[in-house]
Write an enzyme that holds these catalytic residues in place. Structure first.
Site, mmCIF file in Angstrom:
data_model
loop_
_atom_site.group_PDB
_atom_site.id
_atom_site.type_symbol
_atom_site.label_atom_id
_atom_site.label_comp_id
_atom_site.label_asym_id
_atom_site.label_seq_id
_atom_site.Cartn_x
_atom_site.Cartn_y
_atom_site.Cartn_z
ATOM 1 C CB ALA A 1 -0.921 -0.007 1.221
ATOM 2 C CE1 TYR A 2 5.588 5.143 3.257
ATOM 3 C CE2 TYR A 2 7.191 3.950 1.917
ATOM 4 C CZ TYR A 2 6.864 5.031 2.719
ATOM 5 O OH TYR A 2 7.807 5.996 2.988
ATOM 6 C CB THR A 3 5.037 0.237 -2.922
ATOM 7 O OG1 THR A 3 6.007 -0.222 -1.995
ATOM 8 C CG2 THR A 3 5.640 0.295 -4.309
ATOM 9 C CB SER B 1 0.403 5.696 -1.132
ATOM 10 O OG SER B 1 1.537 5.435 -0.314
#
Ligand code: NAI
Length: 263
Positions: free
Chosen positions: A165-167, A169
Site C-alpha cells: 500500500a505504501y509503495t 501510494s
C-alpha cells in the site's frame, strides 16, 4: 579582457535563502518533517507545521523559535483542509512553499493487507496530499509563485516486499508530480519530489527493528555505507524551495547515499 560572471549577482547564501518566504510542512512536529522545518528556519523562512498531537507540535515550535507556528490537523480529515489552508494564510501569511511530508507506513504481506489497511495508507499518503496540494496550488497559481515538494520513497523507485500500500501510494505521488508539473509550472509554481533513502527516524527504525536481514539488505545497497540523517532531507528541501532551483520542476530527487542505484 574581463569576462562577465553570470552568477556574480548572487552570493551562495543569498540564492539559497528563504528569507521572506512562508513554508507549510505537514507532519512537521517530528521525524523528517521537523528537520525540514529546522533547515527552512535556518535558511530564513517562517514555517507553519501541522500534525495531530498538540503537545508534539508545541514542543517542536518551542525548539524552532519565533519563526514557527503550528496548526493541529489530521490530514485525512479531507473536508477540513480548505479551511485549514485559508486559516493558515489568514494568520501566518501567503504560503510560498508546501512540503507534503506527513506519511504513514505499514509492513505486511500483500495477501494479508485488508481493504481498510490499504485505504488508510492511501488516504494519508495520497488522497490528503492531493487535497492539500489543490488548495495551496490554486492560491499559488493566482499569485504566480510557489514551490511544492512531495516526499516519496525508495519504494517509488524499486520493489520492496511487504509494503504494497505504501509503495502504491508513493508511486502514485510520482505520477502526480508529473501531471501537476504540466498544469502548475506555466504559472511559476514548481512541483518536485524528494525520494528519501533510509533515513534515521522513528518510522524507519521501527521498520528495520527486528528485521536484521532487511536492515542489512538496505545497507548493502547503499554505496555511502550509512543511513541518512533527517537534515539531509531538510537541506534538499531548502534547495528545491529556493531560487537556486528556479528552473527545476517535475523531478524526483533521490537523497539516499546512492541507495537507488546501488547493486
Ligand atoms: P515519522 O513517523 O517520524 O513522521 C511522520 C509525520 O507525519 C509525523 O509527524 C506524524 O505525526 C505525521 N502524520 C502521520 N499521519 C498524519 C495525519 N493523518 N495527519 C497529520 N500528520 C500525520 O516518519 P518520517 O520517517 O519522518 O517520515 C516522513 C515522510 O518521509 C513520510 O512521508 C515518509 O513516508 C517519508 N519517508 C521516510 C523515510 C525514512 O527512512 N524515514 C524513507 C522514505 C520516505
Amino acid at each position: 579582457m574581463s569576462v562577465s560572471n553570470p552568477i556574480s549577482s548572487h552570493t551562495a547564501p543569498g540564492i539559497f535563502s528563504l528569507a521572506g518566504k512562508i513554508a507549510l510542512i505537514t507532519g512537521g512536529g517530528s521525524g523528517i518533517g521537523f528537520y525540514i522545518a529546522t533547515c527552512m528556519v535556518q535558511a530564513g523562512a517562517k514555517v507553519v507545521i501541522t500534525g495531530r498531537r498538540e503537545s508534539v507540535l508545541q514542543e517542536a515550535v518551542t525548539q524552532l523559535g519565533n519563526n514557527a507556528s503550528y496548526f493541529v490537523n489530521d490530514v485525512t480529515d479531507l473536508k477540513t483542509l480548505p479551511a485549514l489552508i485559508a486559516d493558515i494564510e489568514l494568520q501566518a501569511g501567503e504560503i510560498d512553499i508546501l512540503v507534503n511530508n506527513a506519511g504513514i507506513n505499514m509492513k505486511k504481506h500483500a495477501v494479508e493487507v485488508t481493504d481498510e489497511d490499504f485505504d488508510r495508507i492511501v488516504q494519508t499518503n495520497l488522497h490528503a496530499v492531493f487535497s492539500i496540494t489543490r488548495e495551496c496550488g490554486k492560491r499559488m497559481i493566482a499569485r504566480q509563485r510557489g514551490s511544492i515538494i512531495m516526499i516519496t520513497s525508495m519504494a517509488a523507485l524499486y520493489g520492496i516486499d511487504r509494503v504494497v500500500a505504501y509503495t502504491a501510494s508513493k508511486s502514485a505521488i510520482g505520477g502526480m508530480v508529473k501531471a501537476l508539473t504540466t498544469e502548475f509550472s506555466p504559472f511559476n509554481v514548481r512541483v518536485n519530489a524528494i525520494a528519501p533513502g533510509f533515513i534515521e527516524t522513528p518510522m524507519m527504525l521501527t521498520a528495520m527493528n527486528g528485521d536484521p536481514s532487511r536492515r542489512d539488505k538496505a545497507m548493502d545497497r547503499t554505496p555511502m555505507g550509512t543511513w541518512g540523517k533527517p537534515d539531509d532531507i531538510g537541506w534538499a528541501a531548502v534547495f528545491l524551495a529556493s531560487e537556486a532551483s528556479k528552473f527545476i520542476t517535475g523531478v524526483s530527487l533521490p537523497v539516499d547515499g546512492g541507495n537507488s542505484i546501488g547493486f
